[in-house]
Each structure stands twice: as C-alpha cells, then as structure tokens.
Design a protein around this motif. Structure first.
Motif, PDB file in Angstrom:
ATOM      1  N   ARG A  63     -11.410   2.255  -3.275  1.00 14.68           N
ATOM      2  CA  ARG A  63     -11.942   1.127  -4.054  1.00 14.68           C
ATOM      3  C   ARG A  63     -11.167   0.859  -5.338  1.00 14.68           C
ATOM      4  NH1 ARG A  63     -17.194   0.170  -1.988  1.00 14.68           N
ATOM      5  NH2 ARG A  63     -17.103   0.821   0.209  1.00 14.68           N
ATOM      6  N   GLU A  64     -10.354   1.833  -5.796  1.00 12.95           N
ATOM      7  CA  GLU A  64      -9.579   1.656  -7.028  1.00 12.95           C
ATOM      8  C   GLU A  64      -8.148   1.210  -6.749  1.00 12.95           C
ATOM      9  OE1 GLU A  64     -11.016   1.980 -10.038  1.00 12.95           O
ATOM     10  OE2 GLU A  64     -12.872   2.371  -8.925  1.00 12.95           O
ATOM     11  N   LEU A  65      -7.781   1.078  -5.475  1.00 10.12           N
ATOM     12  CA  LEU A  65      -6.407   0.778  -5.105  1.00 10.12           C
ATOM     13  C   LEU A  65      -5.989  -0.599  -5.617  1.00 10.12           C
ATOM     14  CD1 LEU A  65      -4.191   2.267  -3.500  1.00 10.12           C
ATOM     15  CD2 LEU A  65      -4.883   0.951  -1.492  1.00 10.12           C
ATOM     16  N   GLU A  66      -4.846  -0.635  -6.319  1.00 10.58           N
ATOM     17  CA  GLU A  66      -4.341  -1.879  -6.883  1.00 10.58           C
ATOM     18  C   GLU A  66      -3.037  -2.320  -6.212  1.00 10.58           C
ATOM     19  OE1 GLU A  66      -3.931  -1.140 -11.040  1.00 10.58           O
ATOM     20  OE2 GLU A  66      -6.087  -0.937 -11.395  1.00 10.58           O
ATOM     21  N   THR A  67      -2.242  -1.357  -5.760  1.00 12.66           N
ATOM     22  CA  THR A  67      -0.955  -1.652  -5.134  1.00 12.66           C
ATOM     23  C   THR A  67      -0.828  -0.852  -3.850  1.00 12.66           C
ATOM     24  OG1 THR A  67       0.123  -2.052  -7.277  1.00 12.66           O
ATOM     25  CG2 THR A  67       1.553  -1.579  -5.406  1.00 12.66           C
ATOM     26  N   PHE A  68      -0.522  -1.535  -2.743  1.00 11.54           N
ATOM     27  CA  PHE A  68      -0.418  -0.870  -1.450  1.00 11.54           C
ATOM     28  C   PHE A  68       0.782  -1.434  -0.698  1.00 11.54           C
ATOM     29  CE2 PHE A  68      -2.593  -0.167   2.939  1.00 11.54           C
ATOM     30  CZ  PHE A  68      -1.818   0.973   3.137  1.00 11.54           C
ATOM     31  N   TRP A  69       1.752  -0.552  -0.401  1.00 10.01           N
ATOM     32  CA  TRP A  69       2.934  -0.930   0.362  1.00 10.01           C
ATOM     33  C   TRP A  69       2.924  -0.192   1.697  1.00 10.01           C
ATOM     34  CZ3 TRP A  69       5.537  -4.925  -1.423  1.00 10.01           C
ATOM     35  CH2 TRP A  69       5.585  -5.161  -2.803  1.00 10.01           C
ATOM     36  N   CYS A  70       3.050  -0.933   2.782  1.00 10.27           N
ATOM     37  CA  CYS A  70       3.199  -0.327   4.116  1.00 10.27           C
ATOM     38  C   CYS A  70       4.218  -1.146   4.903  1.00 10.27           C
ATOM     39  CB  CYS A  70       1.859  -0.234   4.837  1.00 10.27           C
ATOM     40  SG  CYS A  70       0.887  -1.751   4.864  1.00 10.27           S
ATOM     41  N   PHE A  80      -0.071  -6.409  -2.246  1.00  6.06           N
ATOM     42  CA  PHE A  80      -0.140  -5.890  -0.881  1.00  6.06           C
ATOM     43  C   PHE A  80       1.115  -6.313  -0.136  1.00  6.06           C
ATOM     44  CE2 PHE A  80      -1.309  -6.151   3.625  1.00  6.06           C
ATOM     45  CZ  PHE A  80      -1.817  -4.876   3.829  1.00  6.06           C
ATOM     46  N   GLY A  81       1.839  -5.330   0.399  1.00  6.80           N
ATOM     47  CA  GLY A  81       3.065  -5.618   1.132  1.00  6.80           C
ATOM     48  C   GLY A  81       3.070  -4.938   2.483  1.00  6.80           C
ATOM     49  N   ALA A  82       3.272  -5.731   3.540  1.00  5.87           N
ATOM     50  CA  ALA A  82       3.348  -5.180   4.898  1.00  5.87           C
ATOM     51  C   ALA A  82       4.455  -5.899   5.659  1.00  5.87           C
ATOM     52  CB  ALA A  82       2.011  -5.326   5.606  1.00  5.87           C
ATOM     53  N   ARG A  83       5.654  -5.934   5.086  1.00  5.84           N
ATOM     54  CA  ARG A  83       6.795  -6.582   5.710  1.00  5.84           C
ATOM     55  C   ARG A  83       7.308  -5.788   6.905  1.00  5.84           C
ATOM     56  NH1 ARG A  83       8.773  -6.058   0.708  1.00  5.84           N
ATOM     57  NH2 ARG A  83      10.454  -4.796   1.554  1.00  5.84           N
ATOM     58  N   GLU A 104       6.198 -10.851   5.216  1.00  7.43           N
ATOM     59  CA  GLU A 104       7.446 -11.297   5.830  1.00  7.43           C
ATOM     60  C   GLU A 104       7.775 -10.506   7.099  1.00  7.43           C
ATOM     61  OE1 GLU A 104      12.196 -10.954   4.707  1.00  7.43           O
ATOM     62  OE2 GLU A 104      10.721 -11.101   3.099  1.00  7.43           O
ATOM     63  N   ASN A 105       8.340 -11.216   8.075  1.00  8.88           N
ATOM     64  CA  ASN A 105       8.844 -10.586   9.295  1.00  8.88           C
ATOM     65  C   ASN A 105       7.743  -9.870  10.076  1.00  8.88           C
ATOM     66  OD1 ASN A 105      10.677  -9.841  11.257  1.00  8.88           O
ATOM     67  ND2 ASN A 105      11.537  -8.137  10.079  1.00  8.88           N
ATOM     68  N   ASN A 106       6.706 -10.644  10.424  1.00 12.39           N
ATOM     69  CA  ASN A 106       5.658 -10.169  11.316  1.00 12.39           C
ATOM     70  C   ASN A 106       5.536 -11.147  12.482  1.00 12.39           C
ATOM     71  OD1 ASN A 106       3.945  -7.653  10.444  1.00 12.39           O
ATOM     72  ND2 ASN A 106       4.497  -8.674   8.529  1.00 12.39           N
ATOM     73  N   GLN A 107       4.377 -11.177  13.133  1.00 13.59           N
ATOM     74  CA  GLN A 107       4.161 -12.057  14.284  1.00 13.59           C
ATOM     75  C   GLN A 107       3.003 -13.024  14.038  1.00 13.59           C
ATOM     76  OE1 GLN A 107       6.275 -11.889  16.973  1.00 13.59           O
ATOM     77  NE2 GLN A 107       7.375 -10.337  15.803  1.00 13.59           N
ATOM     78  N   LEU A 108       2.763 -13.359  12.793  1.00 15.04           N
ATOM     79  CA  LEU A 108       1.650 -14.236  12.446  1.00 15.04           C
ATOM     80  C   LEU A 108       1.877 -15.657  12.963  1.00 15.04           C
ATOM     81  CD1 LEU A 108       1.099 -13.096   8.753  1.00 15.04           C
ATOM     82  CD2 LEU A 108      -0.436 -12.635  10.673  1.00 15.04           C
ATOM     83  N   LYS A 109       0.862 -16.203  13.628  1.00 13.44           N
ATOM     84  CA  LYS A 109       0.928 -17.575  14.112  1.00 13.44           C
ATOM     85  C   LYS A 109       0.058 -18.506  13.280  1.00 13.44           C
ATOM     86  CE  LYS A 109       1.919 -16.236  18.894  1.00 13.44           C
ATOM     87  NZ  LYS A 109       1.482 -16.315  20.316  1.00 13.44           N
TER      88      LYS A 109
END
Length: 328
Positions: A115-122, A143-146, A169-174
């Motif tokens: 609940r305290e998370l402010e920055t998450f990179w995956c 939030f980054g999930a490139r 960036e660089n996912n399969q989102l339609k």
C-alpha cells in the motif's frame, strides 16, 4: 586467478555487510557482486531502509526479508529470478521496487498488500498480465512495464489516481479501459509499440498530461474534435501509424506525425497558442517532466559507482594481501 578473485569478492561482500551492521547504516549496496544467494549475515541488518541487489545472479530471496520493517527501496533488476518472490508482498513498507530484466511472467494478487509503493518497475520480464489487485497500491506515482506481453489492463487501473508516469511501451495492448480517465495527475504516458487502433478519447480529460507516445501503433483515423481538446498537451507522438493525411499539423502543433518535408516546414513556421488553463501544471511542476522524451527508458539506479567500488577495494587489499600466498 578465479580463486583469488572469489576470495577478494567474498571478503569485500562481508566487509560491506559488516560495515553496515557496525554503523547501523540505512543503506546496504550489494549490487554487481555476482551473488547467487544473499549472505546470511544480511539477516542482522534490521536498520536498513535501502537494499540494492541488482545486477547479480539471484534465483530466489530469503524468507527473512519480511523482517526488515524499515525497508523502503529494493532493487532486484538484472538477476535470474524465475517468478515473483512472494516474500516481497510482506514488506509492506516498500516505496520503490525494481524487478526489471528477470523472468517473471506473472504478478501475484498479493501485490496489493504494498500500500506504500510509489515506484514500481517490471520492464522486460515477460509479464503477460497485471492483476486487478494492483489498484490497491493507491500511492503509485510511477509504473513501468515495458517490453512485455501484456494484452489488456485491469478495468480498475484508473483507480491509481496518483500516477504521474506510466510507460507500457512494447507490449500487445489493443485498447485501453475507459477507467484511465481517472488518472488525473498523469503527466507522461508512453504507449509506443503496441497494437492500439484508436486514439484514446480520455486523453482530453487528463489536464496535467504533457507527453504522450502513441507512435508505432495501428491508429488509422484520428477524431479532429479529440485533437482540438488536447491542445494543452505539449506533445502527442503519432509517428509510424497509418494515420490519414487529413490531420492539419499547422492547426494541431502538438501532434508529431510523419509528413512530407514541405508540410513539416509549414508546421514549424506556424504560431503556437499558449494555454494558460489553471488546471495545467505550472512551470515548477514541469521541471521533472520536460525531458520525458529523453528519459523514457529510466528504470532506477543503485547509487553505486565504480569510483566507490575501487576505493573500497583499495582499503581491503592491504589487510587481506597476506592471505594471497595461501593459494597454489
């Protein structure tokens, strides 16, 4: 030579941990040590708030990490993790987490405990789905999930109303859920290199938005009314989309789109109207975002430097050099 190298490396690691223990340090930096496991002595470092473990060879984390009740920053990027370490979900004090460049294709529902998370990179983990429970991380600002295989976003993703920086960036989102209209504080949106076919209508409602990357998608038509309503955005990149030539870039100077040289020249000479909407972010707010184009690949840093490493090793060598003669 390998045995000599391992000797100095292992003693250097122990020296770093012992120094953190002795000084009750808030930071423990064990990045770039080729670690395959975390030394047991780390268990005693209960005072640390920042733990850097990036650029190692870790395949799992010890269960005792959830006893670090002050830990706020954890970097695990560039390791050999094959799944999300569930122990992380018990470190509820975490504010920054980086898991990029591992082999983690799934985030557990327990991620919602952070609940305290402010920055998450995956980034670049092979992630295929973001769980609905991510919406419980109400404090998320970045939030980054490139570079993953994500096809859809949770319908409740818009509940992350503190987000300022979102890069998928660089996912399969339609397509994107309409709930993203709730991201009222969003400044930077990177959706480059997906399969999006329409320019999202909700962009006109995100009054703090300044940079939008929609290049390398499949957008063939753009509603002029949407363009008119997004004039407050500094830049919307539509390059490398099958967009019709009907977009008047002399009228919509905030749009970046492929054009013949003559049209581009005309666009550069056009006047740009300033938008002083009170809801837009002010100059001081822009200071962190004005270079968003150049910094769209940011993950995080481990606050280490080669100079510091060299200095630490130089201190250790005189003390440990007498042991070198023990090797055959």
């Amino acid at each position: 030579m390998n045995r000599v190298f391992e000797f100095f490396r292992n003693h250097h690691i122990l020296a770093v941990v012992e120094d953190a223990l002795e000084n009750l340090s808030f930071t423990l930096n064990l990045s770039r040590f080729q670690l395959t496991e975390i030394p047991d002595l780390v268990h005693a470092c209960e005072s640390i708030m920042k733990l850097f473990l990036n650029h190692n060879q870790l395949t799992q984390l010890p269960d005792y990490l959830d006893s670090f009740h002050r830990l706020q920053i954890l970097t695990l990027d560039y390791n050999h993790l094959q799944q999300f370490p569930t122990v992380i979900c018990n470190i509820t004090t975490l504010r920054e987490l980086n898991l990029s460049c591992n082999q983690i294709d799934e985030l557990p529902p327990e991620i919602g405990r952070l609940r305290e998370l402010e920055t998450f990179w995956c980034n670049n983990t092979g992630l295929t789905k973001i769980p609905d429970e991510i919406s419980k991380c109400k404090r998320l600002e970045t939030f980054g999930a490139r570079g993953n295989q994500i096809e859809t976003l949770p319908l409740n993703f818009g509940l992350l109303n503190r987000l300022k920086w979102l890069t998928l960036e660089n996912n399969q989102l339609k397509s994107l859920p309409q709930s993203l209209i709730g991201l009222k504080r969003l400044v930077h949106l990177n959706l480059k290199s997906n399969q999006i076919t329409e320019m999202p209508e909700f962009l006109s409602s995100l009054k703090k938005l300044q940079f939008v990357f929609l290049n390398f998608n499949r957008i063939s038509e753009v509603n002029e009314e949407i363009l008119d309503k997004t004039q407050f955005i500094k830049m919307i990149n539509l390059n490398d989309n099958p967009v019709k030539d009907s977009i008047d870039i002399t009228k919509h100077s905030h749009i970046v789109v492929d054009r013949p040289a003559a049209q581009m020249s005309a666009s550069n000479n056009s006047d740009i109207d300033a938008n002083d909407d009170d809801e837009n972010i002010n100059d001081s707010d822009l200071s962190d975002w004005e270079n968003s184009i150049e910094t769209s690949d940011i993950d995080t840093t481990d606050e280490s430097s080669e100079e510091n490493d060299i200095e630490d090793i130089s201190i250790l060598i005189p003390e440990l050099s007498r042991y070198i003669t023990n090797f055959n």
